[in-house]
Motif scaffolding. Structure first.
Motif, PDB file in Angstrom:
ATOM      1  N   ARG A 192       2.778 -29.314  39.578  1.00  0.00           N
ATOM      2  CA  ARG A 192       1.387 -29.779  39.641  1.00  0.00           C
ATOM      3  C   ARG A 192       1.076 -30.112  41.095  1.00  0.00           C
ATOM      4  N   VAL A 239      -6.932 -29.778  41.703  1.00  0.00           N
ATOM      5  CA  VAL A 239      -5.667 -29.945  40.992  1.00  0.00           C
ATOM      6  C   VAL A 239      -5.287 -28.592  40.402  1.00  0.00           C
ATOM      7  N   TRP A 240      -4.056 -28.155  40.691  1.00  0.00           N
ATOM      8  CA  TRP A 240      -3.516 -26.931  40.103  1.00  0.00           C
ATOM      9  C   TRP A 240      -2.326 -27.298  39.257  1.00  0.00           C
ATOM     10  N   GLU A 241      -2.191 -26.639  38.122  1.00  0.00           N
ATOM     11  CA  GLU A 241      -1.087 -26.889  37.211  1.00  0.00           C
ATOM     12  C   GLU A 241       0.119 -26.010  37.590  1.00  0.00           C
ATOM     13  N   PRO A 242       1.319 -26.394  37.132  1.00  0.00           N
ATOM     14  CA  PRO A 242       2.506 -25.600  37.444  1.00  0.00           C
ATOM     15  C   PRO A 242       2.311 -24.121  37.100  1.00  0.00           C
ATOM     16  N   GLU A 282       0.243 -22.052  38.196  1.00  0.00           N
ATOM     17  CA  GLU A 282      -1.120 -21.533  38.335  1.00  0.00           C
ATOM     18  C   GLU A 282      -1.273 -20.834  39.680  1.00  0.00           C
ATOM     19  N   GLU A 335       2.698 -32.831  45.407  1.00  0.00           N
ATOM     20  CA  GLU A 335       3.199 -31.789  44.528  1.00  0.00           C
ATOM     21  C   GLU A 335       4.379 -32.318  43.735  1.00  0.00           C
ATOM     22  N   ASP A 385       5.895 -33.832  39.632  1.00  0.00           N
ATOM     23  CA  ASP A 385       5.661 -34.386  38.305  1.00  0.00           C
ATOM     24  C   ASP A 385       4.841 -35.666  38.425  1.00  0.00           C
ATOM     25  N   ASP A 423       1.194 -37.598  37.087  1.00  0.00           N
ATOM     26  CA  ASP A 423       0.016 -37.642  36.224  1.00  0.00           C
ATOM     27  C   ASP A 423      -1.188 -37.894  37.112  1.00  0.00           C
ATOM     28  N   SER A 448      -8.524 -38.045  35.848  1.00  0.00           N
ATOM     29  CA  SER A 448      -9.697 -37.190  36.038  1.00  0.00           C
ATOM     30  C   SER A 448     -10.637 -37.758  37.086  1.00  0.00           C
TER      31      SER A 448
END
Length: 120
Positions: free
Chosen positions: A54, A83-86, A88, A104, A106, A108, A111
């Motif tokens: 992430r 925000v980019w997810e793993p 992506e 970058e 793990d 949380d 929003s």
């Protein structure tokens, strides 16, 4: 107390994935994430690649034109973040130059909305 001037010192140049005008300076690391300053020179690009984990890119100065897996460009200004997810696929460009904070790993990420229970 220490005062850090982010983006003031040259970092490690990165040219992977067709990147140009891009360097990274480490700031900190934990078992779960690392924190770096990224700098793009005017016209610079971080080439399209999959996110290792992430990623949170916080624009501090300049402009960022970012895209995720959809490929549609979004312009970010100072005070905005992407925000980019793993895994992506993503890319970052800058027309005028950019200094940003990148987290970058793990982590949380809230929003940012007041109704988000993790909003502080």
């Amino acid at each position: 107390m220490r005062v850090l001037t982010l983006g003031a010192r040259a970092g490690r140049p990165v040219d992977a994935h067709g990147s140009r005008g891009f360097d990274v300076t480490g700031l900190g690391i934990t078992a779960e994430a690392h924190l770096v300053t990224v700098r793009l020179r005017p016209g610079g690009v971080v080439g399209r690649h999959p996110a290792a984990g992430r990623q949170l890119l916080v624009v501090l100065s300049g402009d960022a034109v970012v895209s995720g897996s959809h490929g549609d460009p979004v312009v970010l200004e100072p005070g905005q973040a992407a925000v980019w997810e793993p895994n992506e696929l993503h890319e970052t460009r800058s027309e005028t130059g950019l200094v940003a904070l990148l987290v970058e790993g793990d982590v949380d990420i809230a929003s940012g909305e007041r109704d988000d229970p993790s909003y502080a």
